[in-house]
Motif scaffolding. Structure first.
Motif, PDB file in Angstrom:
ATOM      1  N   PHE A  39       0.820  -1.201   0.000  1.00  0.00           N
ATOM      2  CA  PHE A  39       0.000   0.000   0.000  1.00  0.00           C
ATOM      3  C   PHE A  39       0.861   1.260   0.000  1.00  0.00           C
ATOM      4  N   THR A  40       1.825   1.301   0.910  1.00  0.00           N
ATOM      5  CA  THR A  40       2.608   2.527   1.071  1.00  0.00           C
ATOM      6  C   THR A  40       3.510   2.813  -0.117  1.00  0.00           C
ATOM      7  N   ASN A  41       3.993   1.774  -0.817  1.00  0.00           N
ATOM      8  CA  ASN A  41       4.884   1.982  -1.952  1.00  0.00           C
ATOM      9  C   ASN A  41       4.154   2.028  -3.291  1.00  0.00           C
ATOM     10  N   GLY A  42       3.088   1.287  -3.399  1.00  0.00           N
ATOM     11  CA  GLY A  42       2.460   1.139  -4.708  1.00  0.00           C
ATOM     12  C   GLY A  42       1.231   1.978  -4.957  1.00  0.00           C
ATOM     13  N   ILE A  43       0.699   2.627  -3.911  1.00  0.00           N
ATOM     14  CA  ILE A  43      -0.550   3.367  -4.068  1.00  0.00           C
ATOM     15  C   ILE A  43      -0.356   4.818  -3.646  1.00  0.00           C
ATOM     16  N   GLU A  44      -0.912   5.716  -4.427  1.00  0.00           N
ATOM     17  CA  GLU A  44      -0.907   7.130  -4.081  1.00  0.00           C
ATOM     18  C   GLU A  44      -2.334   7.654  -4.131  1.00  0.00           C
ATOM     19  N   TYR A  45      -2.536   8.839  -3.561  1.00  0.00           N
ATOM     20  CA  TYR A  45      -3.890   9.390  -3.453  1.00  0.00           C
ATOM     21  C   TYR A  45      -3.956  10.768  -4.095  1.00  0.00           C
ATOM     22  N   ASP A  46      -4.953  10.925  -4.955  1.00  0.00           N
ATOM     23  CA  ASP A  46      -5.204  12.204  -5.631  1.00  0.00           C
ATOM     24  C   ASP A  46      -6.576  12.697  -5.158  1.00  0.00           C
ATOM     25  N   ASN A  47      -6.629  13.231  -3.941  1.00  0.00           N
ATOM     26  CA  ASN A  47      -7.896  13.557  -3.303  1.00  0.00           C
ATOM     27  C   ASN A  47      -8.423  14.919  -3.743  1.00  0.00           C
ATOM     28  N   LYS A  48      -9.743  15.061  -3.680  1.00  0.00           N
ATOM     29  CA  LYS A  48     -10.407  16.274  -4.156  1.00  0.00           C
ATOM     30  C   LYS A  48     -11.356  16.833  -3.095  1.00  0.00           C
ATOM     31  N   LEU A  49     -11.548  18.147  -3.153  1.00  0.00           N
ATOM     32  CA  LEU A  49     -12.583  18.820  -2.372  1.00  0.00           C
ATOM     33  C   LEU A  49     -13.661  19.287  -3.331  1.00  0.00           C
ATOM     34  N   VAL A  50     -14.896  18.859  -3.076  1.00  0.00           N
ATOM     35  CA  VAL A  50     -16.029  19.233  -3.916  1.00  0.00           C
ATOM     36  C   VAL A  50     -16.885  20.241  -3.151  1.00  0.00           C
ATOM     37  N   LEU A  51     -17.040  21.431  -3.688  1.00  0.00           N
ATOM     38  CA  LEU A  51     -17.894  22.463  -3.095  1.00  0.00           C
ATOM     39  C   LEU A  51     -19.235  22.466  -3.816  1.00  0.00           C
ATOM     40  N   ARG A  52     -20.298  22.366  -3.032  1.00  0.00           N
ATOM     41  CA  ARG A  52     -21.643  22.390  -3.605  1.00  0.00           C
ATOM     42  C   ARG A  52     -22.381  23.602  -3.043  1.00  0.00           C
ATOM     43  N   CYS A  53     -22.823  24.477  -3.911  1.00  0.00           N
ATOM     44  CA  CYS A  53     -23.501  25.703  -3.491  1.00  0.00           C
ATOM     45  C   CYS A  53     -24.892  25.374  -2.947  1.00  0.00           C
ATOM     46  N   ASP A  54     -25.134  25.693  -1.671  1.00  0.00           N
ATOM     47  CA  ASP A  54     -26.439  25.449  -1.046  1.00  0.00           C
ATOM     48  C   ASP A  54     -26.875  23.989  -1.168  1.00  0.00           C
ATOM     49  N   ASP A  55     -25.933  23.079  -1.301  1.00  0.00           N
ATOM     50  CA  ASP A  55     -26.241  21.659  -1.520  1.00  0.00           C
ATOM     51  C   ASP A  55     -27.018  21.438  -2.818  1.00  0.00           C
ATOM     52  N   LYS A  56     -26.947  22.382  -3.761  1.00  0.00           N
ATOM     53  CA  LYS A  56     -27.755  22.293  -4.982  1.00  0.00           C
ATOM     54  C   LYS A  56     -26.919  21.931  -6.204  1.00  0.00           C
ATOM     55  N   TYR A  57     -25.810  22.607  -6.417  1.00  0.00           N
ATOM     56  CA  TYR A  57     -24.986  22.319  -7.592  1.00  0.00           C
ATOM     57  C   TYR A  57     -23.516  22.503  -7.241  1.00  0.00           C
ATOM     58  N   VAL A  58     -22.666  21.752  -7.927  1.00  0.00           N
ATOM     59  CA  VAL A  58     -21.222  21.844  -7.702  1.00  0.00           C
ATOM     60  C   VAL A  58     -20.716  23.131  -8.342  1.00  0.00           C
ATOM     61  N   SER A  59     -20.159  23.989  -7.522  1.00  0.00           N
ATOM     62  CA  SER A  59     -19.648  25.265  -8.028  1.00  0.00           C
ATOM     63  C   SER A  59     -18.132  25.262  -8.175  1.00  0.00           C
ATOM     64  N   HIS A  60     -17.472  24.335  -7.494  1.00  0.00           N
ATOM     65  CA  HIS A  60     -16.001  24.302  -7.605  1.00  0.00           C
ATOM     66  C   HIS A  60     -15.466  22.964  -7.115  1.00  0.00           C
ATOM     67  N   ILE A  61     -14.377  22.514  -7.722  1.00  0.00           N
ATOM     68  CA  ILE A  61     -13.630  21.331  -7.277  1.00  0.00           C
ATOM     69  C   ILE A  61     -12.148  21.694  -7.283  1.00  0.00           C
ATOM     70  N   GLN A  62     -11.463  21.346  -6.212  1.00  0.00           N
ATOM     71  CA  GLN A  62     -10.033  21.647  -6.153  1.00  0.00           C
ATOM     72  C   GLN A  62      -9.270  20.493  -5.521  1.00  0.00           C
ATOM     73  N   ASP A  63      -7.970  20.456  -5.791  1.00  0.00           N
ATOM     74  CA  ASP A  63      -7.107  19.431  -5.215  1.00  0.00           C
ATOM     75  C   ASP A  63      -6.966  19.660  -3.714  1.00  0.00           C
ATOM     76  N   LEU A  64      -6.806  18.557  -2.977  1.00  0.00           N
ATOM     77  CA  LEU A  64      -6.514  18.629  -1.552  1.00  0.00           C
ATOM     78  C   LEU A  64      -5.039  18.330  -1.333  1.00  0.00           C
ATOM     79  N   ARG A  65      -4.354  19.253  -0.721  1.00  0.00           N
ATOM     80  CA  ARG A  65      -2.924  19.082  -0.479  1.00  0.00           C
ATOM     81  C   ARG A  65      -2.709  17.980   0.554  1.00  0.00           C
ATOM     82  N   PRO A  66      -1.618  17.219   0.417  1.00  0.00           N
ATOM     83  CA  PRO A  66      -1.396  16.051   1.294  1.00  0.00           C
ATOM     84  C   PRO A  66      -0.833  16.437   2.653  1.00  0.00           C
TER      85      PRO A  66
END
Length: 522
Positions: A449-476
């Motif tokens: 796991f530690t050598n072979g797998i990496e993570y490209d995580n995201k933050l999803v912002l949803r305006c008023d829980d209605k629509y996605v207004s922005h997505i950005q990378d999450l720093r490790p």
């Protein structure tokens, strides 16, 4: 529009309405005559007084040269000023706003016209507009020579009501643009070579896209962009629909999407969906509406769309439910990915190709969400019920180590610490911020796991829980992530309420180019 309500967002587009000043212009103000006064600089629509710290004769000389004075006699501070001698100074007086108002009144009055401009819908003249040749020739790039005798405005029936507003814009440089009129205005500006209006309308599309919850306007705009070859508009429409794919699939517009739109979504790098199984079910729903046959020998567009499904990202349980003969090859690929040790699979299978890379999966078990209501309640009460201490929005949640459901992988979990900071003392007065890190106990995981797998995580912002207004990378490694919001114009799409839900999406993947034989499970 049928099939759903349409919220009309209006935007006032003002073009060439400057009073003649530009950022950096200078003037002398408050003096008894034109040659004396305090120094003021024009910036972003306002005049401001220059600070007199370190003010000396050198600065005064620069200002005098900018104002066309031959020299400066002295540099005075503290609000004291003297007179500059100049007998050849010229001053400009500009009443451009009033002139534009008069031109608008001229168009509205319909007087002194020397051109009756036909409005043509499906080869039939349905109206004429009183216009003036000189004004049109000044504003329209393609008409800067002699006007053609057969000059007309050709539009579709749904654009007819917007023609007079477009022509009035040629007089005043002002027009109100809505989601329903944007395509029509853009088309007329393109046809008439009004480049400034064409470019500015194109920029507005991004801000207008969230207004229609039925997605009928967005799909129509995409088809229009394809027909006109407008790549930028195609990209903008697809991006919004990809981020909001779950809502799109549930909307009346989904089954009416063109093949090009569906293909663009399935191949989009930022497609945001609950799971890959959801994507396959959505495609089946679309195919059923188009009456595509279910045969083993899929070909043409049918095969082209199906090849974008990432079968290895579907769980073995969901794969087992698939009975369509067209899915046999994909099911085999998925079963291999889920059941065999990594070392038994080829380097090409495991280390290359989008099929083995997760999309942005917002469903369980790959995400954790703070709803906009939870965030608002925490701001108000200073309590967060999911945290035992209740004094912060800090949470620990678990996910699988990887998308594979191979038995060896199910023995382990990844634990994640996340926190949303929305109060000024939590985020050093620059809010909101987000942190995400894996727990230190995860260091006990096997090397596979530690050598072979990496993570490209995201933050999803949803305006008023209605629509996605922005997505950005999450720093490790728990680094602070400053969240892009509507206030700092960092968001792709506007959120006028400034109330967001926050979804942390975990995206594990094998390292690209990894020699997979080095991480074979025991």
């Amino acid at each position: 529009m049928s099939g759903g309500r349409l919220f009309i967002a209006g935007v006032l587009l003002l073009v060439h309405l400057s009073l003649g000043f530009k950022n950096g212009d200078m003037r002398l103000a408050g003096g008894s005559g034109p040659y004396e006064g305090r120094v003021e600089v024009y910036y972003e629509g306002h005049w401001g007084t220059v600070c007199d710290d370190d003010w000396d004769i050198n600065e005064a000389l620069v200002v005098c040269r900018h104002l066309d004075f031959p020299r400066a006699r002295a540099a005075m501070g503290g609000g004291v000023y003297g007179e500059v001698q100049n007998i050849s100074r010229e001053y400009s007086v500009r009443h451009s706003v009033r002139m534009l108002d008069l031109l608008g009144e001229l168009f509205d009055s319909g007087r002194d016209c020397d051109l009756n401009l036909p409005v043509v819908v499906e080869n039939v003249t349905v109206a004429t507009i009183c216009a003036h040749k000189l004004i049109l020739s000044l504003k329209v790039g393609s008409l800067r020579g002699p006007l053609q005798a057969d000059l007309s405005i050709e539009v579709s029936s749904d654009c007819q009501s917007h023609v007079s507003h477009f022509v009035r814009y040629l007089y005043t440089g002002q027009i109100i643009i809505t989601l329903t009129s944007a395509r029509c205005i853009h088309k007329m500006a393109s046809d008439w070579d009004v480049k400034a209006l064409q470019e500015d309308t194109g920029k507005l599309f991004t801000w207008l896209l969230p207004a229609d919850t039925s997605f009928l306007a967005q799909s129509s705009l995409f088809d229009y962009a394809v027909s006109t070859g407008d790549k930028a508009l195609q990209k903008s429409c697809l991006h919004f629909m990809a981020w909001n794919c779950e809502a799109l699939v549930a909307s009346p517009a989904w089954t009416g999407l063109s093949v090009a739109a569906v293909r663009g979504l399935l191949s989009h790098s930022a497609l945001t969906v609950p799971s890959e199984y959801f994507v396959l079910q959505a495609l089946e729903k679309w195919e059923k509406a188009h009456k595509w046959p279910k045969t083993a020998a899929a070909s043409g567009d049918q095969f082209d769309l199906l090849k974008h499904i990432r079968f290895p990202m579907i769980s073995a349980e969901d794969l087992h439910q698939l009975t369509d003969p067209r899915y046999q090859a994909g099911k085999l690929q998925g079963y291999q990915f889920n059941s065999l040790p990594i070392g038994k699979l080829s380097v090409e299978l495991m280390c290359e190709g989008k099929s083995y890379t997760p999309r942005i999966y917002t469903g369980a078990p790959w995400s954790f969400s703070y709803s906009s209501k939870e965030v608002a309640d925490f701001k108000r009460t200073k309590n967060y019920f999911k945290n035992t201490n209740r004094d912060s929005m800090a949470v620990t949640f678990d996910t699988p180590v990887h998308n594979r459901y191979f038995a060896y992988f199910t023995q382990f979990k990844m634990s994640w610490n996340t926190r949303v900071n929305v109060r000024s003392h939590e985020c050093d007065h620059v809010c909101p911020t987000v942190t995400l890190s894996s727990e230190s106990s995860n260091s006990a995981l096997p090397n596979v796991f530690t050598n072979g797998i990496e993570y490209d995580n995201k933050l999803v912002l949803r305006c008023d829980d209605k629509y996605v207004s922005h997505i950005q990378d999450l720093r490790p490694l728990g680094q602070v992530n400053l969240v892009s919001t509507n206030k700092d114009t960092g968001q792709m799409y506007p959120c006028y309420s400034h109330e967001y839900s926050y979804t942390m999406v975990i995206r594990p993947k094998y390292r690209t180019g990894l020699n997979c034989t080095e991480v074979e499970e025991d």
